[in-house]
Design an enzyme around this catalytic site. Structure first.
Site, PDB file in Angstrom:
ATOM      1  CG  ASP A 112      -0.283   0.223   2.616  1.00  0.00           C
ATOM      2  OD1 ASP A 112       0.995  -0.560   2.762  1.00  0.00           O
ATOM      3  OD2 ASP A 112      -0.794   0.887   3.404  1.00  0.00           O
ATOM      4  CD  GLU A 177       4.226   1.152   7.165  1.00  0.00           C
ATOM      5  OE1 GLU A 177       5.041   1.344   7.934  1.00  0.00           O
ATOM      6  OE2 GLU A 177       3.747   1.991   6.205  1.00  0.00           O
TER       7      GLU A 177
HETATM    8  N1  BES Z   1       8.764   3.385   5.287  1.00  0.00           N
HETATM    9  C1  BES Z   1       8.083   3.906   6.189  1.00  0.00           C
HETATM   10  C2  BES Z   1       8.771   3.804   7.467  1.00  0.00           C
HETATM   11  C3  BES Z   1       9.935   4.767   7.749  1.00  0.00           C
HETATM   12  C4  BES Z   1       9.786   6.304   7.405  1.00  0.00           C
HETATM   13  C5  BES Z   1      11.263   4.032   7.672  1.00  0.00           C
HETATM   14  C6  BES Z   1      11.116   6.872   7.159  1.00  0.00           C
HETATM   15  C7  BES Z   1      12.314   4.950   7.589  1.00  0.00           C
HETATM   16  C8  BES Z   1      12.194   6.249   7.511  1.00  0.00           C
HETATM   17  C9  BES Z   1       6.737   3.621   6.571  1.00  0.00           C
HETATM   18  O1  BES Z   1       6.143   3.331   5.257  1.00  0.00           O
HETATM   19  C10 BES Z   1       5.721   4.703   7.278  1.00  0.00           C
HETATM   20  O2  BES Z   1       5.634   5.686   6.604  1.00  0.00           O
HETATM   21  N2  BES Z   1       5.489   4.412   8.417  1.00  0.00           N
HETATM   22  C11 BES Z   1       4.439   5.482   9.189  1.00  0.00           C
HETATM   23  C12 BES Z   1       3.879   4.574   9.953  1.00  0.00           C
HETATM   24  C13 BES Z   1       2.576   4.928  10.542  1.00  0.00           C
HETATM   25  C14 BES Z   1       1.404   5.234   9.561  1.00  0.00           C
HETATM   26  C15 BES Z   1       1.773   3.891  11.513  1.00  0.00           C
HETATM   27  C16 BES Z   1       5.022   6.433   9.604  1.00  0.00           C
HETATM   28  O3  BES Z   1       6.385   6.356  10.269  1.00  0.00           O
HETATM   29  O4  BES Z   1       4.742   7.582   9.513  1.00  0.00           O
HETATM   30 ZN    ZN Z   2       5.244   5.233   4.574  1.00  0.00          ZN
END
Ligand code: BES
Ligand code: ZN
Length: 476
Positions: A112, A177
Protein backbone atom coordinates in the site's frame (compact mmCIF):
# COMPACT_ATOMS: atom_id res chain seq x y z
CA UNK A 1 4.50 -10.35 -17.01
CA UNK A 2 7.13 -11.09 -19.65
CA UNK A 3 9.19 -14.21 -19.30
CA UNK A 4 12.90 -13.65 -18.78
CA UNK A 5 15.13 -13.77 -21.84
CA UNK A 6 17.17 -16.92 -22.30
CA UNK A 7 20.48 -17.49 -24.04
CA UNK A 8 23.96 -16.11 -23.49
CA UNK A 9 24.33 -12.73 -21.84
CA UNK A 10 27.31 -10.41 -21.61
CA UNK A 11 28.79 -10.35 -18.10
CA UNK A 12 28.75 -6.93 -16.43
CA UNK A 13 32.13 -5.20 -16.19
CA UNK A 14 33.37 -5.62 -12.62
CA UNK A 15 36.59 -3.98 -11.41
CA UNK A 16 39.23 -6.23 -9.80
CA UNK A 17 38.81 -6.87 -6.08
CA UNK A 18 41.17 -7.75 -3.28
CA UNK A 19 41.33 -11.53 -2.63
CA UNK A 20 39.07 -12.80 0.16
CA UNK A 21 36.54 -10.01 -0.08
CA UNK A 22 32.91 -11.07 -0.46
CA UNK A 23 31.55 -10.33 -3.91
CA UNK A 24 28.12 -10.45 -5.51
CA UNK A 25 28.03 -13.96 -7.01
CA UNK A 26 28.84 -13.68 -10.69
CA UNK A 27 25.91 -15.78 -11.94
CA UNK A 28 23.38 -13.61 -10.10
CA UNK A 29 25.03 -10.37 -11.16
CA UNK A 30 24.87 -11.51 -14.78
CA UNK A 31 21.19 -12.37 -14.40
CA UNK A 32 20.35 -8.91 -13.05
CA UNK A 33 22.30 -7.17 -15.80
CA UNK A 34 20.68 -9.26 -18.53
CA UNK A 35 17.15 -8.73 -17.22
CA UNK A 36 17.41 -5.07 -16.37
CA UNK A 37 14.89 -3.74 -18.89
CA UNK A 38 12.28 -6.40 -18.11
CA UNK A 39 12.64 -5.88 -14.37
CA UNK A 40 12.10 -2.16 -14.83
CA UNK A 41 8.98 -2.79 -16.93
CA UNK A 42 7.56 -5.04 -14.24
CA UNK A 43 8.33 -2.54 -11.49
CA UNK A 44 6.54 0.16 -13.46
CA UNK A 45 3.48 -2.07 -13.80
CA UNK A 46 3.40 -2.42 -9.99
CA UNK A 47 3.88 1.33 -9.48
CA UNK A 48 0.99 2.15 -11.82
CA UNK A 49 -1.53 0.58 -9.41
CA UNK A 50 -2.85 3.36 -7.11
CA UNK A 51 -3.02 1.18 -3.98
CA UNK A 52 -3.82 4.00 -1.55
CA UNK A 53 -4.88 2.14 1.59
CA UNK A 54 -6.33 5.20 3.31
CA UNK A 55 -8.92 5.85 0.59
CA UNK A 56 -12.04 3.68 0.26
CA UNK A 57 -12.36 4.72 -3.41
CA UNK A 58 -9.04 2.93 -4.02
CA UNK A 59 -9.93 -0.34 -2.30
CA UNK A 60 -10.31 -2.17 -5.64
CA UNK A 61 -6.85 -0.88 -6.67
CA UNK A 62 -5.43 -1.95 -3.33
CA UNK A 63 -6.89 -5.45 -3.84
CA UNK A 64 -5.45 -5.44 -7.37
CA UNK A 65 -1.98 -4.62 -6.01
CA UNK A 66 -2.27 -7.57 -3.60
CA UNK A 67 -3.17 -9.87 -6.52
CA UNK A 68 -0.30 -8.41 -8.51
CA UNK A 69 2.21 -9.22 -5.74
CA UNK A 70 0.83 -12.76 -5.34
CA UNK A 71 1.12 -13.20 -9.12
CA UNK A 72 4.69 -11.92 -9.15
CA UNK A 73 5.61 -14.37 -6.37
CA UNK A 74 4.03 -17.30 -8.23
CA UNK A 75 5.78 -16.37 -11.48
CA UNK A 76 9.07 -16.48 -9.63
CA UNK A 77 8.29 -19.93 -8.18
CA UNK A 78 6.82 -19.33 -4.73
CA UNK A 79 3.46 -20.49 -3.48
CA UNK A 80 1.33 -17.47 -2.74
CA UNK A 81 -2.10 -16.74 -1.34
CA UNK A 82 -4.13 -13.75 -0.24
CA UNK A 83 -5.28 -13.71 3.34
CA UNK A 84 -8.37 -11.55 3.70
CA UNK A 85 -8.65 -9.26 6.73
CA UNK A 86 -11.39 -6.81 7.74
CA UNK A 87 -9.18 -4.29 5.94
CA UNK A 88 -6.83 -4.91 3.02
CA UNK A 89 -5.51 -8.41 2.22
CA UNK A 90 -2.18 -9.79 3.36
CA UNK A 91 -0.07 -11.52 0.69
CA UNK A 92 1.65 -14.61 2.01
CA UNK A 93 4.26 -16.32 -0.15
CA UNK A 94 6.37 -19.39 0.69
CA UNK A 95 9.28 -21.36 -0.67
CA UNK A 96 10.44 -24.15 1.63
CA UNK A 97 12.58 -26.16 -0.74
CA UNK A 98 15.83 -25.58 1.14
CA UNK A 99 14.73 -28.10 3.77
CA UNK A 100 14.39 -28.04 7.55
CA UNK A 101 18.14 -27.86 8.16
CA UNK A 102 18.49 -24.54 6.40
CA UNK A 103 17.46 -21.17 7.90
CA UNK A 104 14.07 -19.64 7.15
CA UNK A 105 13.89 -15.92 6.43
CA UNK A 106 10.67 -13.94 6.66
CA UNK A 107 10.67 -10.96 4.32
CA UNK A 108 8.16 -8.26 5.25
CA UNK A 109 7.06 -5.24 3.23
CA UNK A 110 3.94 -3.37 2.16
CA UNK A 111 2.19 -2.87 -1.16
CA UNK A 112 0.00 0.00 0.00
CA UNK A 113 1.02 3.61 -0.54
CA UNK A 114 0.22 7.01 0.90
CA UNK A 115 -2.26 9.29 -0.89
CA UNK A 116 -0.58 11.20 -3.73
CA UNK A 117 -2.22 14.57 -3.05
CA UNK A 118 -1.49 17.40 -3.69
CA UNK A 119 -1.37 16.08 -7.26
CA UNK A 120 -0.50 19.45 -8.83
CA UNK A 121 2.88 19.44 -7.07
CA UNK A 122 4.09 16.33 -8.93
CA UNK A 123 6.45 16.97 -11.84
CA UNK A 124 5.14 13.81 -13.55
CA UNK A 125 1.91 12.04 -12.50
CA UNK A 126 2.17 10.03 -9.28
CA UNK A 127 1.01 6.77 -10.84
CA UNK A 128 2.88 7.09 -14.12
CA UNK A 129 6.42 6.05 -13.17
CA UNK A 130 9.07 8.13 -14.92
CA UNK A 131 12.88 8.00 -14.80
CA UNK A 132 14.72 11.32 -14.52
CA UNK A 133 18.34 11.80 -13.37
CA UNK A 134 18.73 8.15 -12.37
CA UNK A 135 15.60 8.23 -10.19
CA UNK A 136 12.27 6.47 -10.61
CA UNK A 137 9.55 8.98 -9.70
CA UNK A 138 6.19 7.55 -8.55
CA UNK A 139 4.10 7.22 -5.42
CA UNK A 140 5.42 4.07 -3.70
CA UNK A 141 8.68 4.04 -5.70
CA UNK A 142 10.67 3.76 -2.48
CA UNK A 143 7.92 3.37 0.17
CA UNK A 144 7.65 0.52 -0.27
CA UNK A 145 6.88 -1.04 -3.66
CA UNK A 146 10.36 -0.59 -5.14
CA UNK A 147 11.95 -2.14 -2.07
CA UNK A 148 9.48 -5.05 -1.94
CA UNK A 149 10.01 -5.69 -5.62
CA UNK A 150 13.79 -5.85 -5.39
CA UNK A 151 13.41 -8.69 -2.88
CA UNK A 152 11.13 -10.56 -5.28
CA UNK A 153 13.72 -10.15 -8.04
CA UNK A 154 16.51 -11.35 -5.75
CA UNK A 155 14.45 -14.52 -5.17
CA UNK A 156 13.89 -14.81 -8.90
CA UNK A 157 17.60 -14.58 -9.64
CA UNK A 158 18.35 -17.60 -7.41
CA UNK A 159 15.41 -19.66 -8.63
CA UNK A 160 16.01 -18.98 -12.33
CA UNK A 161 19.78 -19.23 -12.37
CA UNK A 162 20.26 -22.08 -9.91
CA UNK A 163 16.81 -23.64 -9.72
CA UNK A 164 16.73 -23.26 -5.94
CA UNK A 165 17.33 -20.97 -2.99
CA UNK A 166 19.87 -21.63 -0.23
CA UNK A 167 17.27 -20.62 2.43
CA UNK A 168 13.56 -21.13 3.06
CA UNK A 169 11.51 -18.03 2.44
CA UNK A 170 8.28 -16.60 3.81
CA UNK A 171 7.07 -13.40 2.15
CA UNK A 172 4.59 -11.33 4.17
CA UNK A 173 3.50 -8.28 2.20
CA UNK A 174 0.70 -6.28 3.76
CA UNK A 175 -1.65 -3.58 2.50
CA UNK A 176 -2.26 -1.53 5.64
CA UNK A 177 1.15 -0.30 6.73
CA UNK A 178 0.42 3.30 5.80
CA UNK A 179 -2.74 3.23 7.91
CA UNK A 180 -1.15 1.72 11.01
CA UNK A 181 -1.03 -2.05 10.20
CA UNK A 182 -4.41 -2.44 11.89
CA UNK A 183 -4.88 -6.16 11.32
CA UNK A 184 -1.37 -7.46 10.92
CA UNK A 185 -0.43 -7.80 14.60
CA UNK A 186 -3.36 -10.16 15.20
CA UNK A 187 -2.47 -12.17 12.10
CA UNK A 188 1.14 -12.56 13.25
CA UNK A 189 0.10 -13.59 16.77
CA UNK A 190 -2.44 -16.11 15.43
CA UNK A 191 0.00 -17.68 12.93
CA UNK A 192 3.26 -18.03 14.82
CA UNK A 193 3.70 -21.65 13.66
CA UNK A 194 3.36 -20.80 10.01
CA UNK A 195 5.55 -17.69 10.37
CA UNK A 196 8.26 -19.40 12.44
CA UNK A 197 11.61 -18.24 11.07
CA UNK A 198 15.20 -17.48 12.01
CA UNK A 199 15.11 -13.79 11.14
CA UNK A 200 12.85 -11.13 9.70
CA UNK A 201 14.23 -8.96 6.89
CA UNK A 202 12.69 -5.62 5.98
CA UNK A 203 13.59 -3.03 3.37
CA UNK A 204 11.27 -0.11 4.12
CA UNK A 205 13.75 2.53 5.22
CA UNK A 206 16.60 4.64 3.91
CA UNK A 207 20.38 4.57 3.85
CA UNK A 208 22.28 7.17 5.83
CA UNK A 209 23.64 8.81 2.68
CA UNK A 210 24.20 7.93 -0.99
CA UNK A 211 26.70 5.08 -1.31
CA UNK A 212 26.63 4.24 2.42
CA UNK A 213 24.75 0.98 3.05
CA UNK A 214 22.97 1.09 6.39
CA UNK A 215 21.38 -1.19 8.96
CA UNK A 216 18.82 0.25 11.40
CA UNK A 217 19.24 -0.16 15.12
CA UNK A 218 15.97 1.49 16.14
CA UNK A 219 12.58 2.76 15.03
CA UNK A 220 10.33 5.16 16.85
CA UNK A 221 6.78 4.22 17.81
CA UNK A 222 3.71 6.32 17.32
CA UNK A 223 0.47 7.40 18.86
CA UNK A 224 -1.84 9.43 16.65
CA UNK A 225 -4.79 11.48 17.94
CA UNK A 226 -7.46 13.76 16.57
CA UNK A 227 -8.52 16.50 18.97
CA UNK A 228 -11.84 18.25 18.36
CA UNK A 229 -12.95 21.33 20.26
CA UNK A 230 -16.63 22.23 19.97
CA UNK A 231 -18.10 25.54 21.08
CA UNK A 232 -21.30 27.18 19.81
CA UNK A 233 -23.80 25.08 17.87
CA UNK A 234 -22.93 26.94 14.64
CA UNK A 235 -20.59 29.65 13.42
CA UNK A 236 -21.36 33.07 14.92
CA UNK A 237 -20.90 36.71 13.87
CA UNK A 238 -17.65 37.65 15.59
CA UNK A 239 -18.92 41.15 16.28
CA UNK A 240 -22.30 40.22 17.66
CA UNK A 241 -21.02 37.32 19.79
CA UNK A 242 -17.24 37.63 19.94
CA UNK A 243 -16.06 38.29 23.50
CA UNK A 244 -19.13 36.70 24.97
CA UNK A 245 -18.56 33.11 23.84
CA UNK A 246 -15.36 31.06 24.13
CA UNK A 247 -13.77 30.69 20.68
CA UNK A 248 -12.95 26.98 20.02
CA UNK A 249 -10.00 27.91 17.80
CA UNK A 250 -8.46 30.02 20.56
CA UNK A 251 -9.22 27.30 23.11
CA UNK A 252 -7.52 24.67 20.92
CA UNK A 253 -4.54 26.95 20.23
CA UNK A 254 -4.12 27.41 23.98
CA UNK A 255 -4.22 23.67 24.57
CA UNK A 256 -1.68 23.04 21.84
CA UNK A 257 0.78 25.56 23.28
CA UNK A 258 0.78 23.60 26.56
CA UNK A 259 2.23 20.52 24.82
CA UNK A 260 5.80 21.89 24.97
CA UNK A 261 7.81 24.07 27.31
CA UNK A 262 10.08 26.87 26.13
CA UNK A 263 13.07 24.52 25.80
CA UNK A 264 11.18 22.26 23.41
CA UNK A 265 10.61 19.44 25.91
CA UNK A 266 7.21 17.79 25.80
CA UNK A 267 5.32 19.19 28.80
CA UNK A 268 2.72 16.44 29.19
CA UNK A 269 3.20 15.14 32.76
CA UNK A 270 4.61 11.60 32.78
CA UNK A 271 5.52 11.69 29.07
CA UNK A 272 9.19 10.81 29.58
CA UNK A 273 8.72 8.39 32.51
CA UNK A 274 9.24 5.19 30.50
CA UNK A 275 12.08 6.47 28.30
CA UNK A 276 14.98 4.01 28.61
CA UNK A 277 18.42 5.63 28.36
CA UNK A 278 20.47 4.89 25.25
CA UNK A 279 23.76 3.13 25.73
CA UNK A 280 26.87 5.32 25.44
CA UNK A 281 28.01 3.00 22.62
CA UNK A 282 24.98 3.82 20.50
CA UNK A 283 25.35 7.55 21.12
CA UNK A 284 29.08 7.40 20.29
CA UNK A 285 28.41 5.53 17.07
CA UNK A 286 25.85 8.16 16.16
CA UNK A 287 28.39 10.96 16.65
CA UNK A 288 30.84 9.21 14.35
CA UNK A 289 28.44 9.30 11.39
CA UNK A 290 29.31 11.91 8.76
CA UNK A 291 26.17 13.98 9.44
CA UNK A 292 26.10 17.45 7.92
CA UNK A 293 23.64 19.78 9.60
CA UNK A 294 23.63 22.21 6.70
CA UNK A 295 22.94 19.52 4.09
CA UNK A 296 20.10 18.25 6.26
CA UNK A 297 18.72 21.78 6.71
CA UNK A 298 18.86 22.43 2.97
CA UNK A 299 16.98 19.16 2.36
CA UNK A 300 14.13 20.39 4.56
CA UNK A 301 14.05 23.89 3.07
CA UNK A 302 13.46 25.27 6.59
CA UNK A 303 15.25 28.53 7.48
CA UNK A 304 16.89 26.89 10.51
CA UNK A 305 16.92 23.57 12.38
CA UNK A 306 15.52 23.39 15.90
CA UNK A 307 14.14 21.10 18.57
CA UNK A 308 14.50 19.92 22.12
CA UNK A 309 17.30 21.71 24.01
CA UNK A 310 20.35 19.63 24.93
CA UNK A 311 20.33 17.21 22.01
CA UNK A 312 21.94 17.08 18.57
CA UNK A 313 19.75 16.84 15.48
CA UNK A 314 20.33 13.10 15.06
CA UNK A 315 19.65 12.48 18.75
CA UNK A 316 16.44 14.49 18.50
CA UNK A 317 15.20 12.46 15.54
CA UNK A 318 16.44 9.00 16.48
CA UNK A 319 16.54 8.86 20.26
CA UNK A 320 14.00 11.35 21.60
CA UNK A 321 10.21 11.20 21.63
CA UNK A 322 8.28 14.09 20.12
CA UNK A 323 4.81 15.53 20.01
CA UNK A 324 3.91 17.15 16.69
CA UNK A 325 0.89 18.94 15.33
CA UNK A 326 0.20 17.25 11.99
CA UNK A 327 -2.84 19.26 10.97
CA UNK A 328 -5.04 22.16 12.07
CA UNK A 329 -8.50 23.11 10.91
CA UNK A 330 -10.86 25.83 12.00
CA UNK A 331 -12.87 28.82 10.89
CA UNK A 332 -12.61 30.78 7.70
CA UNK A 333 -9.55 30.01 5.57
CA UNK A 334 -10.72 31.23 2.17
CA UNK A 335 -9.67 34.38 0.38
CA UNK A 336 -10.08 37.74 2.08
CA UNK A 337 -11.66 38.33 5.48
CA UNK A 338 -14.75 36.92 7.07
CA UNK A 339 -15.60 38.05 10.60
CA UNK A 340 -16.65 34.78 12.11
CA UNK A 341 -16.37 32.93 15.39
CA UNK A 342 -16.02 29.25 14.41
CA UNK A 343 -18.18 26.55 15.98
CA UNK A 344 -15.39 23.96 15.92
CA UNK A 345 -11.63 23.54 15.78
CA UNK A 346 -9.70 20.34 15.09
CA UNK A 347 -6.08 19.29 15.37
CA UNK A 348 -4.30 16.08 14.38
CA UNK A 349 -1.49 15.42 16.83
CA UNK A 350 0.98 12.56 16.84
CA UNK A 351 3.76 11.58 19.18
CA UNK A 352 6.80 9.62 18.04
CA UNK A 353 7.86 7.30 20.84
CA UNK A 354 11.08 5.65 21.94
CA UNK A 355 11.62 2.49 24.03
CA UNK A 356 9.91 1.77 26.44
CA UNK A 357 7.09 4.25 25.91
CA UNK A 358 3.77 2.54 25.33
CA UNK A 359 1.36 4.09 22.78
CA UNK A 360 -1.70 3.45 24.96
CA UNK A 361 -0.14 4.93 28.08
CA UNK A 362 0.94 8.01 26.15
CA UNK A 363 -2.53 8.37 24.71
CA UNK A 364 -4.00 8.31 28.23
CA UNK A 365 -1.46 10.86 29.49
CA UNK A 366 -2.35 13.22 26.64
CA UNK A 367 -6.07 12.86 27.25
CA UNK A 368 -5.61 13.58 30.96
CA UNK A 369 -3.40 16.55 30.16
CA UNK A 370 -5.89 18.02 27.69
CA UNK A 371 -8.75 17.59 30.16
CA UNK A 372 -6.67 19.50 32.75
CA UNK A 373 -5.74 22.43 30.51
CA UNK A 374 -9.05 22.76 28.60
CA UNK A 375 -10.88 25.93 29.54
CA UNK A 376 -14.54 25.82 30.45
CA UNK A 377 -16.97 26.81 27.71
CA UNK A 378 -15.90 24.23 25.09
CA UNK A 379 -16.21 20.46 24.69
CA UNK A 380 -13.04 18.53 23.93
CA UNK A 381 -13.10 15.09 22.27
CA UNK A 382 -10.05 13.00 21.59
CA UNK A 383 -10.16 10.21 19.02
CA UNK A 384 -7.39 7.64 18.70
CA UNK A 385 -6.38 7.07 15.06
CA UNK A 386 -3.50 4.62 15.23
CA UNK A 387 -0.31 3.70 16.96
CA UNK A 388 2.68 1.42 17.09
CA UNK A 389 5.36 0.46 19.55
CA UNK A 390 8.99 1.60 19.27
CA UNK A 391 11.80 -0.90 18.66
CA UNK A 392 15.51 -1.13 19.46
CA UNK A 393 17.79 -3.93 18.24
CA UNK A 394 20.92 -5.41 19.73
CA UNK A 395 22.27 -6.31 16.26
CA UNK A 396 23.91 -9.50 17.46
CA UNK A 397 23.88 -12.72 15.49
CA UNK A 398 24.63 -14.32 12.16
CA UNK A 399 21.98 -12.44 10.17
CA UNK A 400 23.63 -9.10 10.89
CA UNK A 401 27.11 -10.40 10.01
CA UNK A 402 25.75 -11.79 6.75
CA UNK A 403 23.96 -8.52 5.99
CA UNK A 404 27.09 -6.45 6.53
CA UNK A 405 29.04 -8.67 4.17
CA UNK A 406 26.29 -8.72 1.55
CA UNK A 407 25.84 -4.96 1.65
CA UNK A 408 29.58 -4.40 1.44
CA UNK A 409 29.75 -6.76 -1.55
CA UNK A 410 27.07 -4.86 -3.45
CA UNK A 411 27.89 -1.28 -2.42
CA UNK A 412 31.68 -1.73 -2.04
CA UNK A 413 31.63 0.22 1.16
CA UNK A 414 31.42 -0.58 4.89
CA UNK A 415 27.93 -0.66 6.38
CA UNK A 416 26.95 1.90 9.01
CA UNK A 417 24.51 1.41 11.87
CA UNK A 418 21.93 4.15 12.15
CA UNK A 419 18.78 5.01 14.10
CA UNK A 420 15.50 6.00 12.50
CA UNK A 421 12.78 8.45 13.38
CA UNK A 422 9.96 6.79 11.41
CA UNK A 423 7.80 3.88 12.49
CA UNK A 424 7.01 0.39 11.20
CA UNK A 425 4.37 -0.78 13.66
CA UNK A 426 4.63 -4.53 13.07
CA UNK A 427 8.34 -4.77 13.97
CA UNK A 428 7.67 -4.90 17.71
CA UNK A 429 4.99 -7.56 17.06
CA UNK A 430 7.49 -9.72 15.15
CA UNK A 431 9.95 -9.51 18.02
CA UNK A 432 7.33 -10.43 20.64
CA UNK A 433 5.44 -13.11 18.71
CA UNK A 434 8.31 -14.80 16.86
CA UNK A 435 11.25 -14.02 19.19
CA UNK A 436 13.63 -13.45 16.28
CA UNK A 437 16.06 -10.71 15.23
CA UNK A 438 14.76 -8.16 12.75
CA UNK A 439 17.17 -6.91 10.10
CA UNK A 440 16.17 -3.55 8.65
CA UNK A 441 18.25 -2.73 5.62
CA UNK A 442 16.66 -0.04 3.53
CA UNK A 443 17.66 1.24 0.12
CA UNK A 444 15.97 4.64 0.15
CA UNK A 445 17.98 7.86 0.29
CA UNK A 446 17.70 11.18 2.11
CA UNK A 447 15.48 13.54 0.13
CA UNK A 448 13.47 10.72 -1.49
CA UNK A 449 10.17 12.55 -0.77
CA UNK A 450 8.42 9.59 0.81
CA UNK A 451 4.78 10.57 1.58
CA UNK A 452 5.32 13.80 -0.42
CA UNK A 453 5.01 14.86 -4.07
CA UNK A 454 7.80 13.63 -6.39
CA UNK A 455 8.64 10.52 -4.34
CA UNK A 456 11.58 8.71 -5.96
CA UNK A 457 13.88 5.76 -5.66
CA UNK A 458 17.43 5.76 -6.97
CA UNK A 459 17.81 3.33 -9.89
CA UNK A 460 21.33 2.54 -8.72
CA UNK A 461 20.12 1.67 -5.23
CA UNK A 462 17.44 -0.55 -6.71
CA UNK A 463 20.10 -2.38 -8.71
CA UNK A 464 22.54 -2.67 -5.81
CA UNK A 465 19.73 -3.52 -3.38
CA UNK A 466 18.72 -6.53 -5.51
CA UNK A 467 22.32 -7.68 -5.57
CA UNK A 468 22.79 -7.18 -1.82
CA UNK A 469 19.65 -9.20 -0.99
CA UNK A 470 20.55 -11.97 -3.46
CA UNK A 471 24.06 -12.12 -1.97
CA UNK A 472 22.64 -12.20 1.56
CA UNK A 473 20.68 -15.40 0.79
CA UNK A 474 24.01 -17.08 0.01
CA UNK A 475 25.65 -15.89 3.21
CA UNK A 476 23.14 -16.82 5.95
N1 BES B 1 8.64 3.37 5.29
C1 BES B 1 8.01 4.04 6.36
C2 BES B 1 8.74 3.93 7.67
C3 BES B 1 9.98 4.75 7.64
C4 BES B 1 9.87 6.11 7.52
C5 BES B 1 11.20 4.16 7.67
C6 BES B 1 10.99 6.87 7.43
C7 BES B 1 12.32 4.91 7.58
C8 BES B 1 12.22 6.28 7.43
C9 BES B 1 6.61 3.55 6.54
O1 BES B 1 5.96 3.27 5.33
C10 BES B 1 5.82 4.64 7.20
O2 BES B 1 5.59 5.64 6.59
N2 BES B 1 5.40 4.42 8.43
C11 BES B 1 4.49 5.30 9.08
C12 BES B 1 3.80 4.47 10.12
C13 BES B 1 2.46 4.97 10.51
C14 BES B 1 1.53 5.21 9.36
C15 BES B 1 1.85 4.06 11.55
C16 BES B 1 5.23 6.46 9.69
O3 BES B 1 6.36 6.34 10.14
O4 BES B 1 4.63 7.55 9.71
ZN1 ZN C 1 5.31 5.15 4.46
Amino acid sequence: MDSPPSGPVAPAAVPPRPPGETVVPRDLDVFFAANRARIERELFEFLRIPSVSARPEHSADTARAAEWVAGALRTVGLQAELVQTPGHPIVLGEWRGAGPDRPTLLIYGHYDVQPAEPLELWTSPAFEPTVRDGKVFARGAVDDKGQVFLHIKALEAHLRVRGRLPVNIIMLIEGEEEVGSTHLGDFVRANTDRLRCDAVIISDSSMFAPGIPSILSSLRGLTYLEITVDGPAHDLHSGMYGGGVINPATALAHMLTTLHDDAGHVAIPGFYDAVRPWSPDVLDRMRELPFQEEVFRAETGAPALGGEAGYTTLERIWTRPTCEINGLLSGYTGEGAKTVLPARAMAKVSCRLVPDQDPHTIERLIEEHLARVARPGVRVTVKHLHGGRPWRADLEGPIFDAARRALAAAFRRETVIMGEGGSIPVVADFVDALAVPVLLMGFGLPGENAHAPDEWMSVENFELGMRAVATLFDLV
